[in-house]
Design a protein around this motif. Structure first.
Motif, PDB file in Angstrom:
ATOM      1  N   ILE A   1      33.440  45.789  40.811  1.00 33.53           N
ATOM      2  CA  ILE A   1      32.437  45.600  39.931  1.00 33.53           C
ATOM      3  C   ILE A   1      32.760  44.457  38.930  1.00 33.53           C
ATOM      4  O   ILE A   1      33.747  44.262  38.475  1.00 33.53           O
ATOM      5  N   PHE A   2      31.630  43.855  38.633  1.00 36.98           N
ATOM      6  CA  PHE A   2      31.758  42.682  37.778  1.00 36.98           C
ATOM      7  C   PHE A   2      31.700  43.404  36.077  1.00 36.98           C
ATOM      8  O   PHE A   2      31.336  44.195  35.840  1.00 36.98           O
ATOM      9  N   SER A   3      32.555  42.549  35.681  1.00 36.40           N
ATOM     10  CA  SER A   3      32.721  42.967  34.073  1.00 36.40           C
ATOM     11  C   SER A   3      32.798  41.619  33.241  1.00 36.40           C
ATOM     12  O   SER A   3      33.571  40.856  33.861  1.00 36.40           O
ATOM     13  N   GLU A   4      31.868  41.417  32.184  1.00 43.31           N
ATOM     14  CA  GLU A   4      31.875  39.997  31.602  1.00 43.31           C
ATOM     15  C   GLU A   4      31.772  38.915  32.430  1.00 43.31           C
ATOM     16  O   GLU A   4      32.422  37.911  31.904  1.00 43.31           O
ATOM     17  N   GLY A   5      30.994  39.104  33.649  1.00 41.83           N
ATOM     18  CA  GLY A   5      30.586  37.963  34.408  1.00 41.83           C
ATOM     19  C   GLY A   5      31.653  37.680  35.426  1.00 41.83           C
ATOM     20  O   GLY A   5      31.176  36.829  36.334  1.00 41.83           O
ATOM     21  N   LEU A   6      32.732  38.314  35.383  1.00 41.08           N
ATOM     22  CA  LEU A   6      33.770  38.149  36.622  1.00 41.08           C
ATOM     23  C   LEU A   6      34.122  39.595  37.125  1.00 41.08           C
ATOM     24  O   LEU A   6      34.119  40.427  36.615  1.00 41.08           O
ATOM     25  N   ALA A   7      34.494  39.278  38.657  1.00 40.67           N
ATOM     26  CA  ALA A   7      34.957  40.623  39.324  1.00 40.67           C
ATOM     27  C   ALA A   7      36.220  40.187  39.908  1.00 40.67           C
ATOM     28  O   ALA A   7      36.503  39.248  40.340  1.00 40.67           O
ATOM     29  N   VAL A   8      36.931  41.368  39.868  1.00 39.60           N
ATOM     30  CA  VAL A   8      38.301  41.349  40.620  1.00 39.60           C
ATOM     31  C   VAL A   8      38.105  41.223  42.187  1.00 39.60           C
ATOM     32  O   VAL A   8      37.197  41.882  42.510  1.00 39.60           O
ATOM     33  N   VAL A   9      38.785  40.451  42.926  1.00 41.29           N
ATOM     34  CA  VAL A   9      38.473  40.554  44.191  1.00 41.29           C
ATOM     35  C   VAL A   9      39.990  40.559  44.729  1.00 41.29           C
ATOM     36  O   VAL A   9      40.968  40.277  44.325  1.00 41.29           O
ATOM     37  N   GLU A  10      40.262  40.993  45.823  1.00 36.27           N
ATOM     38  CA  GLU A  10      41.534  41.244  46.709  1.00 36.27           C
ATOM     39  C   GLU A  10      41.438  40.401  48.115  1.00 36.27           C
ATOM     40  O   GLU A  10      40.453  40.656  48.704  1.00 36.27           O
ATOM     41  N   LYS A  11      42.382  39.280  48.082  1.00 36.82           N
ATOM     42  CA  LYS A  11      42.399  38.945  49.399  1.00 36.82           C
ATOM     43  C   LYS A  11      43.981  38.480  49.845  1.00 36.82           C
ATOM     44  O   LYS A  11      44.717  38.358  48.781  1.00 36.82           O
ATOM     45  N   ASN A  12      44.129  39.273  51.006  1.00 37.11           N
ATOM     46  CA  ASN A  12      45.536  38.971  51.622  1.00 37.11           C
ATOM     47  C   ASN A  12      46.460  39.956  50.551  1.00 37.11           C
ATOM     48  O   ASN A  12      47.613  39.424  50.500  1.00 37.11           O
ATOM     49  N   GLY A  13      45.915  41.003  49.992  1.00 36.91           N
ATOM     50  CA  GLY A  13      46.944  41.955  49.109  1.00 36.91           C
ATOM     51  C   GLY A  13      47.214  41.456  47.848  1.00 36.91           C
ATOM     52  O   GLY A  13      47.968  41.757  46.918  1.00 36.91           O
ATOM     53  N   LYS A  14      46.682  40.441  47.434  1.00 35.61           N
ATOM     54  CA  LYS A  14      46.708  39.812  46.076  1.00 35.61           C
ATOM     55  C   LYS A  14      45.399  39.833  45.370  1.00 35.61           C
ATOM     56  O   LYS A  14      44.076  39.972  46.017  1.00 35.61           O
TER      57      LYS A  14
ATOM     58  N   LYS B   1      29.752  35.298  39.448  1.00 34.19           N
ATOM     59  CA  LYS B   1      28.518  35.865  40.052  1.00 34.19           C
ATOM     60  C   LYS B   1      28.089  35.095  41.430  1.00 34.19           C
ATOM     61  O   LYS B   1      27.281  35.462  42.048  1.00 34.19           O
ATOM     62  N   THR B   2      28.429  33.780  41.424  1.00 35.29           N
ATOM     63  CA  THR B   2      28.061  32.827  42.640  1.00 35.29           C
ATOM     64  C   THR B   2      28.820  33.057  43.958  1.00 35.29           C
ATOM     65  O   THR B   2      28.845  32.812  44.979  1.00 35.29           O
ATOM     66  N   GLY B   3      29.972  33.958  43.575  1.00 35.10           N
ATOM     67  CA  GLY B   3      30.946  33.945  44.778  1.00 35.10           C
ATOM     68  C   GLY B   3      32.145  33.308  44.619  1.00 35.10           C
ATOM     69  O   GLY B   3      33.164  33.093  45.661  1.00 35.10           O
ATOM     70  N   ARG B   4      32.345  32.210  43.737  1.00 35.75           N
ATOM     71  CA  ARG B   4      33.323  31.128  43.560  1.00 35.75           C
ATOM     72  C   ARG B   4      34.257  31.918  42.845  1.00 35.75           C
ATOM     73  O   ARG B   4      34.446  32.665  41.795  1.00 35.75           O
ATOM     74  N   GLU B   5      35.653  31.602  43.532  1.00 32.78           N
ATOM     75  CA  GLU B   5      36.913  31.952  43.056  1.00 32.78           C
ATOM     76  C   GLU B   5      37.208  31.256  42.009  1.00 32.78           C
ATOM     77  O   GLU B   5      37.496  30.007  41.945  1.00 32.78           O
ATOM     78  N   VAL B   6      37.079  31.682  40.761  1.00 28.30           N
ATOM     79  CA  VAL B   6      37.664  31.104  39.230  1.00 28.30           C
ATOM     80  C   VAL B   6      39.044  31.438  39.001  1.00 28.30           C
ATOM     81  O   VAL B   6      39.493  30.622  38.211  1.00 28.30           O
ATOM     82  N   ILE B   7      39.693  32.550  39.201  1.00 28.03           N
ATOM     83  CA  ILE B   7      40.955  32.430  38.960  1.00 28.03           C
ATOM     84  C   ILE B   7      41.632  33.102  40.310  1.00 28.03           C
ATOM     85  O   ILE B   7      41.051  34.000  40.951  1.00 28.03           O
ATOM     86  N   PRO B   8      42.719  32.116  40.682  1.00 29.10           N
ATOM     87  CA  PRO B   8      43.022  32.484  42.025  1.00 29.10           C
ATOM     88  C   PRO B   8      43.824  33.891  42.378  1.00 29.10           C
ATOM     89  O   PRO B   8      44.271  34.401  41.384  1.00 29.10           O
ATOM     90  N   CYS B   9      43.675  34.337  43.721  1.00 34.99           N
ATOM     91  CA  CYS B   9      44.224  35.554  44.092  1.00 34.99           C
ATOM     92  C   CYS B   9      45.823  35.391  44.182  1.00 34.99           C
ATOM     93  O   CYS B   9      46.177  35.186  45.201  1.00 34.99           O
ATOM     94  N   LYS B  10      46.502  35.585  43.025  1.00 36.22           N
ATOM     95  CA  LYS B  10      47.960  35.644  43.152  1.00 36.22           C
ATOM     96  C   LYS B  10      48.468  36.641  42.372  1.00 36.22           C
ATOM     97  O   LYS B  10      49.760  36.774  42.450  1.00 36.22           O
ATOM     98  N   TYR B  11      47.896  37.671  41.812  1.00 35.95           N
ATOM     99  CA  TYR B  11      48.491  38.750  41.089  1.00 35.95           C
ATOM    100  C   TYR B  11      48.264  40.009  42.075  1.00 35.95           C
ATOM    101  O   TYR B  11      47.611  40.362  42.809  1.00 35.95           O
ATOM    102  N   ASP B  12      49.556  40.894  41.894  1.00 37.37           N
ATOM    103  CA  ASP B  12      49.453  42.108  42.590  1.00 37.37           C
ATOM    104  C   ASP B  12      48.573  43.174  41.885  1.00 37.37           C
ATOM    105  O   ASP B  12      47.985  43.946  42.789  1.00 37.37           O
TER     106      ASP B  12
END
Length: 67
Positions: free
Chosen positions: A5-18, A24-35
């Motif tokens: 779910i979106f919160s404050e304009g950003l949503a957590v996404v998971e890709k390859n376990g990270k 809201k446009t679907g652009r990755e703004v913070i890379p998927c690097k976190y556990d």
């Protein structure tokens, strides 16, 4: 792989376990690097890497280093 779910304009996404964040446009703004990553609250989110936690702002800058 998964979008939360979106919160404050950003949503957590998971890709390859990270996790990262998209806008809201679907652009990755913070890379998927976190556990694990929380929703943003008051401009900050808790992120986890290798069992250590820290806070990031909406630009991905570590406000409190992951340690």
């Amino acid at each position: 792989d998964e979008v939360y779910i979106f919160s404050e304009g950003l949503a957590v996404v998971e890709k390859n376990g990270k996790r990262g964040y998209i806008d809201k446009t679907g652009r990755e703004v913070i890379p998927c690097k976190y556990d694990n990553a929380s929703d943003f609250r008051e401009g900050l989110a808790i992120v986890e890497m290798n069992g250590k936690r820290g806070y990031i702002d909406k630009t991905g800058r570590e406000v409190t280093p992951v340690k």
